[in-house]
Design an enzyme around this catalytic site. Structure first.
Site, mmCIF file in Angstrom:
data_model
loop_
_atom_site.group_PDB
_atom_site.id
_atom_site.type_symbol
_atom_site.label_atom_id
_atom_site.label_comp_id
_atom_site.label_asym_id
_atom_site.label_seq_id
_atom_site.Cartn_x
_atom_site.Cartn_y
_atom_site.Cartn_z
ATOM 1 C CG HIS A 87 7.803 -3.582 -1.890
ATOM 2 N ND1 HIS A 87 8.467 -2.412 -2.189
ATOM 3 C CD2 HIS A 87 7.528 -3.514 -0.550
ATOM 4 C CE1 HIS A 87 8.589 -1.674 -1.099
ATOM 5 N NE2 HIS A 87 8.023 -2.310 -0.097
ATOM 6 C CG ASP A 110 -11.955 13.431 -6.294
ATOM 7 O OD1 ASP A 110 -12.763 12.611 -6.777
ATOM 8 O OD2 ASP A 110 -12.226 14.631 -6.119
#
Length: 443
Positions: free
Chosen positions: A152, A377
């Site tokens: 983060h 994908d």
């Protein structure tokens, strides 16, 4: 419990040797304030013809690091990222079951085994940990789960989405998803220039605000399209005639989590809803969608914990208040920009600290509904499911909203203190809308 065995460990570095000679990447002021902790994500794919070899994943990851080179480095003094030759850890495992069996009888407690490190905890040695770690898990049937932990310190949800879309495009997915990241805009003078000397007291304060050691439980609740439509209808008011899915659901969960918390204590505390908001398009001038880093801010909603109103009235009022708090961020972020930003944030932090010392209960919400994780994908089609993590963390009460793979519903990954969760997961009014951890294959 599923058995996941690590079979190899490697370090992946940028493909181009020239990357190792680039100048250090400057953290923005907003990056500097964020403690080092890992954001988790697990992408599950059905059998593909390439799972017999993962070389294409490693090679494409190495190429991706050419443009996302800060992910390959290490932090120095909370000022910049350098040492790009350090690379990212890459584990490969074998999972001794079939993916369809795992998803049919999902045990979310086992999900941390698919991740390369522990998510949402305070990292004790922030200067030594990688900015990204990857674990590729291959099931007996050939199914594959890609587990990631992104620091983060330089990554928010939009940054992680940009990285994953680029990696997937290079690996063989849709080329129109390729992102050209901008790593210089956030730290520029016009936006959030970093502070050259970082006070230790500020880092300690931020850690106290983010982390609280306690016993936590993480549960996955699924809200189908009908439940969400009903909540949106109940949330309508004169002030908010078109409540969003995220506003309606966050407010609903908060109301019930707060009610559960009240039942665990004889002296109820005030509570605060904290909503993370992407600020790339809220800044003037607007930032690029491809600006990388922690470009979010928090909206705070303090609500009357003694209210005896009905849930529906509470929902309408809370959604309206939340909409106002998010709208106010536009003016808040303007005073964070430029050289005066540090002073402004320090004042803001001490206001937060004052709230913490009064011992309110925080419920932090973040929406991943627009990041497209369910569409990543690699050339095998979209994920059959997107998971988050197993057991809870030390990152206080945290709720993450993520699309179901059908796109019609929302999965709420709810991490709460153990005693609060034990009440929430048996709350009949809550469960009238939420289903606790249903099979992924029937979503």
């Amino acid at each position: 419990m599923v058995h996941v065995n690590i079979v190899s460990r490697e370090i992946i570095r940028p493909f181009s040797p020239a990357i190792h000679h680039l100048k250090p990447f400057k953290l923005s002021l907003l990056d500097q304030f964020i403690p080092t902790t890992y954001i988790p994500l697990i992408l599950f794919y059905s059998k593909s013809p390439q799972t017999s070899s993962t070389d294409h994943l490693k090679n494409s990851l190495s190429e991706t690091l050419n443009s996302f080179y800060p992910f390959s480095g290490r932090m120095k003094d909370n000022l910049f990222i350098d040492f790009y030759n350090e690379g990212i850890p890459y584990n490969e495992t074998r999972v001794h079951c079939c993916l369809s069996d795992f998803l049919q009888h999902l045990k979310t407690e086992s999900l941390n085994q698919f991740l390369p490190c522990c998510p949402f905890r305070k990292e004790p040695k922030p200067m030594e940990v990688p900015q990204l770690a990857v674990q590729v898990n291959i099931f007996d049937c050939g199914g594959i789960a890609i587990g990631l932990c992104a620091s983060h310190k330089i990554t928010d949800g939009a940054t992680l989405s940009a990285f994953l879309n680029t990696w997937a495009a290079i690996a063989g997915g849709p080329c129109n998803k390729l992102v050209r990241p901008n790593f210089s805009e956030a730290s520029s003078l016009a936006y959030f220039p970093p502070r050259n000397i970082w006070p230790r007291i500020v880092a300690a304060l931020m850690e106290r605000l983010w982390f609280k050691e306690d016993k936590y439980k993480t549960r996955r609740f699924v809200f189908d399209a009908k439940a969400i439509a009903t909540l949106k209808e109940k949330a309508k008011s004169e002030q908010v005639q078109n409540p969003t899915r995220a506003e309606s659901l966050s407010s609903f969960i908060y109301i019930h989590a707060r009610a559960a918390s009240r039942l665990t204590s004889s002296s109820p505390r005030p509570s605060i809803l904290v909503q993370g908001v992407n600020i790339r398009r809220k800044i003037n001038p607007h930032m690029s969608y491809n600006s990388m880093g922690n470009l979010f801010w928090h909206a705070y909603v303090a609500h009357d914990y003694n209210s005896v109103e009905s849930t529906e009235i509470k929902l309408r009022g809370l959604v309206a208040t939340l909409r106002e708090a998010v709208a106010k961020i536009d003016s808040d972020v303007r005073i964070l920009q430029g050289h005066e930003g540090f002073t402004t944030i320090i004042k803001y932090l001490y206001r937060e600290a004052a709230m913490v010392f009064k011992n309110p209960e925080f419920f932090a919400f973040t929406s991943w509904l627009t990041f497209g994780f369910d569409e990543i994908d690699f050339g095998w089609g979209k994920p059959v499911w997107v998971g988050l993590m197993g057991e809870g963390s030390s990152c206080r009460n945290l709720i993450v909203l993520q699309n179901t793979t059908s796109g019609n519903g929302i999965e709420a990954w709810v991490t709460l203190e153990e005693n609060i969760m034990s009440i929430l997961e048996q709350d009949p009014e809550f469960l009238a809308f939420a289903t606790l951890n249903p099979s992924v294959l029937i979503q």
